[in-house]
Write an enzyme that holds these catalytic residues in place. Structure first.
Site, PDB file in Angstrom:
ATOM      1  CG  HIS A 121      -2.014  -0.791   1.220  1.00  0.00           C
ATOM      2  ND1 HIS A 121      -2.774  -1.349   0.048  1.00  0.00           N
ATOM      3  CD2 HIS A 121      -2.368  -2.038   2.043  1.00  0.00           C
ATOM      4  CE1 HIS A 121      -3.475  -2.255   0.396  1.00  0.00           C
ATOM      5  NE2 HIS A 121      -3.295  -2.532   1.602  1.00  0.00           N
ATOM      6  CG  ASP A 158      -3.002  -8.397   0.314  1.00  0.00           C
ATOM      7  OD1 ASP A 158      -2.217  -8.738   1.230  1.00  0.00           O
ATOM      8  OD2 ASP A 158      -4.142  -7.573   0.402  1.00  0.00           O
ATOM      9  CG  HIS A 160      -6.662  -5.143   1.545  1.00  0.00           C
ATOM     10  ND1 HIS A 160      -6.208  -6.003   2.243  1.00  0.00           N
ATOM     11  CD2 HIS A 160      -7.770  -4.804   1.998  1.00  0.00           C
ATOM     12  CE1 HIS A 160      -7.042  -6.314   3.154  1.00  0.00           C
ATOM     13  NE2 HIS A 160      -8.097  -5.288   2.860  1.00  0.00           N
ATOM     14  CG  ASP A 241      -5.400 -10.103   3.076  1.00  0.00           C
ATOM     15  OD1 ASP A 241      -5.067 -10.540   1.904  1.00  0.00           O
ATOM     16  OD2 ASP A 241      -4.870  -8.916   3.182  1.00  0.00           O
TER      17      ASP A 241
END
Ligand code: ZN
Length: 303
Positions: A121, A158, A160, A241
């Site tokens: 991120h 991931d 995200h 995740d």
């Protein structure tokens, strides 16, 4: 296959009750050691400031490394540093660099960096979303600038979207970024029309999508794009995740989905990159899922 890690990565503490906790990495290391007792482990070196500055601003590097930390330094609502965090972040980024060097030297064809904090991120200028330095981006830049590679892919599964990795390379055709991710979900980027200079491939998945939609996105959209790019090195942002047990997301994947995709990526790396593949741990917040998925990931990679 090599494994890179460092004890400092267990010491980074984002605060009591924070989902990005040291127990995550302990779970991965214990599970991998039990499943692959012969896997060689190496201590991750520190990334140099010059290596970090290839993707991050001097302001951010100095803020993360040189700010005196008395207790905890809060970077945003989700992201905080403890006294040990600068060392952890340096070792996490350094793991990716050392792993790239090892596969480029043909010591081993694959490496897994069991590190935290995660990185995908963080943009060039901003650390966010549990991330400090963007380790996979630092590794990609190292491969381009130090090893002269012209085509490096960052594969990000991931749950995200890796907004930071995308942002860092959106105008650099030497690095492709390919991601599946739940949408809507933090950080709410990664729509299919985000294409960069033709080097971005984004496949958002609806909440509850499940295994079939995940595999379809990779088989029909993302893997063919990566195949056409003919990467000389495959880097992986390995976040787990998306697993159905994860408390932060709702993609409803199984460990077997990660095994499947990892085997596909290893095969793709063999076709184009002499097998060279470096994976870095990103997210994953169920300890049970982390154990199962990290082992499934490595099983898929080694075949
Ligand atoms: Zn994540």
């Amino acid at each position: 296959m090599l494994l890179y890690t460092h004890p400092a990565c267990l010491a980074h503490d984002a605060g009591a009750g924070h989902p990005e906790c040291p127990a995550r990495l302990e779970a991965v290391l214990h599970a991998v050691r039990a499943a692959f007792p012969l896997l060689p482990w190496r201590e991750a070196p520190r990334a140099s400031r010059d290596a970090l500055l290839r993707v991050h601003t001097r302001d951010l590097v100095e803020r993360l490394l040189d700010t005196p930390i008395d207790g905890r330094l809060r970077l945003d609502e989700d992201t905080a540093m403890s006294l040990d965090s600068p060392e952890a972040a340096l070792r996490a980024a350094g793991a990716g660099i050392a792993a790239v060097d090892a596969v480029m030297a043909s010591e081993h064809t694959q490496a897994f960096c069991a590190v935290r904090p995660p990185g995908h991120h963080s943009t060039g200028a901003v650390a966010m979303g549990f991330c400090l330095f963007n380790s996979v981006a630092v590794a990609a830049a190292h491969a381009v600038y130090q090893h002269g590679l012209q085509r490096v892919v960052i594969v990000d599964f991931d749950v995200h979207h890796g907004n930071g990795s995308q942002d860092i390379f959106a105008r650099d055709e030497r690095v492709m970024y390919a991601s599946s991710h739940q949408s809507p979900l933090y950080p709410n980027s990664g729509q299919p029309d985000e294409v960069g200079v033709g080097n971005l491939a984004n496949a958002p998945l609806a909440p509850g999508a499940g295994s079939e939609a995940f595999r379809h996105a990779w088989r029909e959209i993302l893997l063919p794009r990566i195949e056409a790019f003919r990467p000389q090195l495959v880097l992986v942002s390995a976040g787990f995740d998306g697993h159905r047990l994860d408390p932060l997301a709702d993609l409803v994947l199984e460990a077997g989905d990660y095994r499947w995709l990892s085997a596909e990526l290893a095969a793709l790396a063999r076709r184009h990159a002499d097998g060279r593949l470096v994976s870095l741990l990103e997210g994953g917040y169920s300890l049970t899922a982390l154990r199962a998925c990290s082992v499934a990931h490595l099983e898929g990679l080694v075949g």
